[in-house]
Scaffold this active site. Structure first.
Site, PDB file in Angstrom:
ATOM      1  N   SER A   1     -33.934 119.236  88.750  1.00 47.91           N
ATOM      2  CA  SER A   1     -34.298 120.643  88.914  1.00 47.91           C
ATOM      3  C   SER A   1     -34.221 121.039  90.388  1.00 47.91           C
ATOM      4  O   SER A   1     -33.179 120.890  91.018  1.00 47.91           O
ATOM      5  CB  SER A   1     -35.685 120.880  88.312  1.00 47.91           C
ATOM      6  OG  SER A   1     -35.968 122.254  88.193  1.00 47.91           O
TER       7      SER A   1
ATOM      8  N   ASP B   1     -33.518 121.237  81.162  1.00 45.58           N
ATOM      9  CA  ASP B   1     -34.119 120.685  82.379  1.00 45.58           C
ATOM     10  C   ASP B   1     -34.194 119.157  82.334  1.00 45.58           C
ATOM     11  O   ASP B   1     -34.646 118.570  81.347  1.00 45.58           O
ATOM     12  CB  ASP B   1     -35.528 121.262  82.541  1.00 45.58           C
ATOM     13  CG  ASP B   1     -36.090 121.079  83.936  1.00 45.58           C
ATOM     14  OD1 ASP B   1     -36.276 119.912  84.346  1.00 45.58           O
ATOM     15  OD2 ASP B   1     -36.346 122.077  84.620  1.00 45.58           O
TER      16      ASP B   1
END
Length: 349
Positions: A39, A190
């Site tokens: 991320s 993610d």
């Protein structure tokens, strides 16, 4: 001294990691071999490696500042702004912003495929402007960027030659806010669900025997969350930390049990682990992860620089010699003592 870095994600809180990197890059005796990132950690890692390939540590520092400044400039006209009361009181939360509250509620009820049918993400243009992805193949710093395969639930680690804007956007794709990112025919979310960040490639693919974890997501948070937003944030923190804790616990177990003939086990057991974290993360809630105001980002940067300076002062001599993170505490089930708000050192049990 060769070291690896493991960078967690956390939206705008990744500016703390920017500060840590900015301080570490000032030390010519530290040589970065590999960086694993997820991320925001993936963004920081890639921007750093790209800048380093173009002009060494000085250019890497400048590239990180340019990236975060562009993030702030892109958010200048964002509807998600602090309320006048929060501005007056010096609070960085968006919890009282009417538009943030509306978005937060909508994200629980409406799919991003309906809210954002075009799949727009303002970070794409920033990544295109900031990074020459073809140049990453020549970078001396090895990158390991994790995203989660939606179909299989397994993490996929992308390396220098695999990286594109889509890979970085996939690594930062929260499924309640963004459409899944398609790569090679598979959809990705993610990377925090599969490794925040994953340590395995640093252990198996790099020669460095010291890894510095830059921790953003608190393992321990006091009190019981009450609001829906607080509950969801804590669920994400717990799930995003789970794989990392498992890898660190396995490392601690292997230190006790690995046989010299087990080359992979011995490699895990020999890795020296270190940690840089900041207590400020316990004071920040979920909504501030979406706050890209420049004063907030630079506040986090300065906190990161301070945390890195403290680490170097206390544990710089440990690098190359011993772990400063006591993994025996994890083996004993004392996660909060090992990775809590205070850096636990050997002898402080």
């Amino acid at each position: 001294m060769k070291v690896d870095l493991a960078l967690q994600g956390g939206g705008a809180h990744g500016a703390f990691t920017w500060g840590v990197l900015d301080r570490l890059l000032e030390e010519p005796w530290l040589q970065l071999e590999g960086i694993s990132g997820t991320s925001a950690g993936a963004m920081n890692a890639t921007v750093l490696a790209h800048g380093h390939a173009r002009g060494g540590a000085a250019e890497a520092r400048a590239a990180l500042e340019r990236f975060w400044r562009k993030v702030s400039e892109a958010a200048r006209f964002s509807p998600f702004r602090r309320s006048p009361l929060d501005v007056l009181l010096g609070r960085w939360t968006l919890d009282n912003s009417p538009l943030f509250l509306a978005m937060d509620l909508a994200a629980r009820l409406i799919s991003p495929y309906d809210l954002n049918p075009g799949g727009a993400n303002p970070l794409r243009a920033i990544l295109d402007e900031t990074i020459d992805f073809a140049q990453l193949v020549e970078s001396p710093i090895r990158l390991f960027i994790t995203a989660t395969n939606v179909r299989t639930g397994r993490g996929r680690v992308f390396r220098n030659g695999d990286l594109t804007p889509d890979v970085l956007l996939a690594s930062a794709c929260l499924p309640t806010l963004f459409q899944a990112v398609e790569i090679d025919g598979d959809a990705y979310w993610d990377g925090g669900y599969a490794g925040n960040p994953t340590l395995t490639p640093l252990i198996l693919d790099c020669a460095a025997e010291d890894t510095i974890l830059v921790q953003i997501n608190p393992v321990e948070r006091p009190g019981t969350p009450r609001s829906a937003r607080e509950i969801l944030n804590r669920v994400n923190e717990v799930s995003f930390n789970a794989v990392l804790l498992k890898e660190l616990r396995m490392m601690g177990l292997l230190r006790r049990m690995a046989q010299p003939t087990d080359k992979e086990g011995a490699r895990w057991a020999s890795m020296r682990m270190h940690r840089i974290a900041g207590d400020i993360m316990l004071k920040l809630g979920y909504s501030s992860k979406l706050n890209a105001e420049w004063p907030f980002l630079t506040l986090l940067r300065d906190e990161g620089r301070s945390a890195a300076a403290t680490f170097l002062s206390k544990h710089g001599d440990d690098l190359g010699q011993r772990s400063s993170l006591d993994l025996d505490l994890l083996v004993e089930g004392r996660e909060s003592d090992c990775l809590g708000s205070r850096l636990t050192e050997f002898g402080e049990k």
